[in-house]
Design an enzyme around this catalytic site. Sequence first.
Site, mmCIF file in Angstrom:
data_model
loop_
_atom_site.group_PDB
_atom_site.id
_atom_site.type_symbol
_atom_site.label_atom_id
_atom_site.label_comp_id
_atom_site.label_asym_id
_atom_site.label_seq_id
_atom_site.Cartn_x
_atom_site.Cartn_y
_atom_site.Cartn_z
ATOM 1 N N SER A 261 49.103 44.071 43.778
ATOM 2 C CA SER A 261 49.044 44.669 42.455
ATOM 3 C C SER A 261 49.763 46.020 42.444
ATOM 4 C CB SER A 261 47.573 44.773 42.011
ATOM 5 O OG SER A 261 47.461 45.079 40.655
ATOM 6 N N ASP A 379 46.377 33.890 37.604
ATOM 7 C CA ASP A 379 46.356 35.345 37.421
ATOM 8 C C ASP A 379 46.517 35.685 35.940
ATOM 9 O OD1 ASP A 379 46.504 38.062 37.587
ATOM 10 O OD2 ASP A 379 48.126 38.121 39.041
ATOM 11 N N HIS A 407 44.335 36.645 40.555
ATOM 12 C CA HIS A 407 44.852 37.965 40.914
ATOM 13 C C HIS A 407 44.381 38.388 42.301
ATOM 14 C CE1 HIS A 407 46.831 41.701 39.903
ATOM 15 N NE2 HIS A 407 45.763 42.393 40.272
#
Length: 468
Positions: A261, A379, A407
Amino acid sequence: MLTTLMDGLLCCLTGKSANVVVPIETSEAADGYEFVEVKPGRVLRVRHIIPEREVVDEPRGPGGSVHRKRKITVYRNGQLLIEDLGNEARQELLHAQNGDTQPNCTVEVELADPSSNPTVTADPKADKTGSVVGTGGAATSPSPTLGSAPDLTQQPRKRRRKPKRTVVIDSERKITSCKGTHADVAVFFVHGVGGSLDIWGSQLDFFSRLGYEVIAPDLAGHGASSAPQIAAAYTFYALAEDMRAIFKRYARKRNILIGHSYGVSFCTFLAHEYPDQVHKVVMINGGGPTALEPSLCSIFNLPTCVLHCLSPCLAWSFLKAGFARQGAKEKQLLKDNNAFNVSSFVLRAMMSGQYWPEGDEVYHAEIPVPILLVHGMYDKFVPIEEDQRMAEILLLAFLKIINEGSHMVMMECPESVNTLLHEFFLWEPESLPKSKPRPEIATKRPETAKIPTASNGGATPESKAKTK
């Protein structure tokens, strides 16, 4: 939850800030944890494991060489044109650990405004013929001056646009496999907003058992790192300097960076700053290659006390969007790995501090190292189109999709992620001799947890079709 609401209401009524943050309970250094002072008063917790292993000083095998030469033209309206200027890349073969091979395809992409070119149609084979492929666009000539003359009776006359910036990237790099027995290899893990080094627990244990030296820091305000009470301590540049200090302290001759991320941005920064020391990069659900800029309409712009009141709702939303399933197992993973366990002040400062105008498409295209992109199919934070876009821009990239993940895919599917990462560590290119003719190669549909077999375009045509 009632206590959280009362605390938030109290801080609003009294005018006291809810920015007092306390790190989680620290661990002893004997457990593999270290505390590094990157700046005076700014201490980060780092998990550093040097396993006992039989050390081999030099890599086994000569490795392979990859050559890329591309011209990138940026126009003032944001249009981007990427042209391949070399033929060596097309003559290479990428060998997977399972023995499969595929031609190395160079992707050339033109980002055009659909409204300005309504006649554009898709042609997935155009990238193998040396033409320019538009997003949803037809194959056109790499040079705007080539091709047949336009029909002025059907199309309006267009003025020739002057490029804002032109960059030629000519990179030749030797790439070798990285084994746990190599003493000059270190693997870095960088988490994102709201996480901690504990989210990498499965990966740290797996690779340390294989003999890899692993390093995983807690970002400032996360985990057991110190949490400054000023928002300026959480800007991208402040955190990037922290990661630079950690990298310079633990770096070996060859280093592998793995980011998740927001942590992907720091890995990109380090790979761009230290191309000779960074050997490979893994980006897990990192998004597209766009410059960072905080959103003006984000919920994280609310006052800290309001965010404190909403923290149970934010945690539930994170569970809903970050995991493909929301059962007791996923809730326990969040609790055990201290994910999304940060104060409202740190969360607000982190989201507001994501300003990095230099990290645009050209910045990413200049990174010369091989990059593996891992995307969880479910995600909800990062659309798959963003990772596909990243694969097109990067100089040498592979895109792999894990169908069961979201995610937090490294926590949901640790076995699949560990297998992908390990095979990528061991991957090295092998160039065909120029004197020999190029053999016919039968392509094979890649599996989810196998080493990537297509480069610089991410997924193969088969896997791209699977994700649509």
